[in-house]
Design an enzyme around this catalytic site. Structure first.
Site, mmCIF file in Angstrom:
data_model
loop_
_atom_site.group_PDB
_atom_site.id
_atom_site.type_symbol
_atom_site.label_atom_id
_atom_site.label_comp_id
_atom_site.label_asym_id
_atom_site.label_seq_id
_atom_site.Cartn_x
_atom_site.Cartn_y
_atom_site.Cartn_z
ATOM 1 N N ALA A 48 -15.864 11.834 -5.977
ATOM 2 C CA ALA A 48 -15.507 12.735 -5.343
ATOM 3 C C ALA A 48 -14.548 13.814 -6.171
ATOM 4 O O ALA A 48 -14.663 15.068 -6.097
ATOM 5 C CB ALA A 48 -14.759 12.494 -4.109
ATOM 6 N N CYS B 127 13.636 -0.758 21.442
ATOM 7 C CA CYS B 127 13.308 -1.423 22.781
ATOM 8 C C CYS B 127 13.426 -2.915 22.812
ATOM 9 O O CYS B 127 13.389 -3.811 23.394
ATOM 10 C CB CYS B 127 11.930 -1.098 23.349
ATOM 11 N N VAL C 235 -5.312 6.856 5.615
ATOM 12 C CA VAL C 235 -4.061 6.895 6.339
ATOM 13 C C VAL C 235 -3.000 7.412 5.107
ATOM 14 O O VAL C 235 -1.807 7.144 5.321
ATOM 15 C CB VAL C 235 -3.837 5.437 6.906
ATOM 16 N N HIS D 282 -7.662 7.300 11.784
ATOM 17 C CA HIS D 282 -7.144 5.972 11.556
ATOM 18 C C HIS D 282 -5.685 5.861 11.555
ATOM 19 O O HIS D 282 -5.093 4.895 11.141
ATOM 20 C CB HIS D 282 -7.910 5.047 10.491
ATOM 21 N N ARG E 37 0.760 -1.282 0.054
ATOM 22 C CA ARG E 37 -0.061 0.103 0.154
ATOM 23 C C ARG E 37 1.003 1.096 -0.081
ATOM 24 O O ARG E 37 0.667 2.133 -0.644
ATOM 25 C CB ARG E 37 -1.158 -0.093 1.194
ATOM 26 N N VAL F 138 -20.008 7.411 -4.967
ATOM 27 C CA VAL F 138 -20.702 6.906 -5.973
ATOM 28 C C VAL F 138 -21.716 5.785 -5.894
ATOM 29 O O VAL F 138 -22.697 5.369 -7.209
ATOM 30 C CB VAL F 138 -19.691 6.004 -6.885
ATOM 31 N N THR G 151 -17.146 7.436 1.846
ATOM 32 C CA THR G 151 -16.939 6.419 2.867
ATOM 33 C C THR G 151 -18.130 5.577 2.676
ATOM 34 O O THR G 151 -19.118 5.927 2.424
ATOM 35 C CB THR G 151 -16.741 6.989 4.168
ATOM 36 N N SER G 152 -17.933 4.274 2.947
ATOM 37 C CA SER G 152 -18.945 3.211 2.994
ATOM 38 C C SER G 152 -19.897 3.256 4.126
ATOM 39 O O SER G 152 -20.970 2.604 4.376
ATOM 40 C CB SER G 152 -18.410 1.813 2.834
#
Ligand code: APR
Length: 252
Positions: free
Chosen positions: A241, A160, A105, A121, A72, A224, A198-199
């Site tokens: 959009a 760490c 993101v 998110h 991604r 859409v 957004t869904s």
């Protein structure tokens, strides 16, 4: 075809609005070539987001989860903000009270010039300690600081000694308190709320436009397709959009 009458009505409401809130989802980045999660292009190999974006998936196979995020990142790193992102950045610059909340993101809003983006998110370009020691750093794989090929499949390790994980919110995880507080306040205090691409399936984000409806705001859906939000929206603008938002913004 964009509904001209609905657009005209919305322009009037936006001109009178003191406070505008916008929430975006993966659909706004679709025209930039970033696959949505639940669309036909949302699968990676045979995995869906719900298979991989979970603490269990990371515990079982952190390498696989990192490979997905690197895939991604590769797409997002090559993507450019599209006219939808730019239209929202212009809308922000001409509106006094404006909040931009995103579930994405990918950081494309910021690259288009939007400021103070509420990232519900997280962000794919950051990694944090999976054990929670508090370390947050640039995510490995970030262009142009690309790693050698041999290291690409490796799971990055925190100073760490624990594993690093992408600094994003997975299914079943709580959102950052400060982020969700800001988003709730924006939803409850706005005159117009735009839900873009957004869904409207994933909570608590999906609850934000409903809070806005309850508080008396005009809720507008730009998508859409139909979603569970559609029956609650005062105005529905069917379309991409990247086409609807510039057309709207240019009429203000
Ligand atoms: N313009 C507008 N809307 C679009 C476009 C477009 N060009 N292309 C697709 N859409 C719409 C789809 O119809 C769908 O309703 O965008 C929505 C994308 O839905 P999802 O893939 O479910 O994305 P999103 O709503 O952002 O997902 C929410 O779920 O997987 C988790 O954490 C992840 O943030 C994500 C969250």
């Amino acid at each position: 075809m964009i509904d001209d009458q609905a657009l005209h009505h919305l322009v009037g409401r936006l001109r009178r609005a003191r406070v505008v809130a916008v929430m975006t989802g993966a659909g706004i980045s679709a025209e930039s070539g970033v696959p949505t999660f639940r669309g036909a292009d949302g699968l990676w190999r045979h995995y869906s987001a719900t298979d991989l974006a979970t603490p269990d998936a990371f515990a079982r196979d952190p390498g696989l989860v990192w490979q997905w995020y690197r895939w991604r990142q590769g797409i997002i790193g090559r993507a450019q903000p599209n006219p939808g992102h730019f239209a929202l950045a212009r809308l922000q610059s001409r509106t006094t009270g404006f909040s931009l909340i995103t579930q994405n993101v990918d950081g494309l809003h910021q690259r288009a010039g939007s400021a103070n983006v509420i990232e519900l998110h997280g962000n794919i370009w950051r990694a944090r300690c999976a054990r929670g020691c508090g370390v947050v750093q640039d995510a490995p794989g970030q262009a142009p600081r690309e790693e050698p090929v041999a290291e690409r499949d490796a799971v990055p390790v925190c100073r760490c000694g624990a594993l690093l994980r992408p600094d994003v919110v997975w299914f079943g995880e709580a959102l950052d308190d400060a982020c969700i507080d800001l988003a709730v306040r924006a939803a409850e205090g706005c005159d117009v709320f735009l839900a873009v691409g957004t869904s409207a399936l994933v909570y608590p984000a999906a609850g934000l436009p409903l809070l806005a409806v309850k508080a008396g705001a005009l809720v507008v859906e730009v998508n859409v397709d139909d979603t569970p939000l559609t029956p609650h929206a005062g105005i529905v603008l069917r379309g991409k959009a990247a086409e609807v938002l510039p057309s709207l913004e240019s009429r203000l």
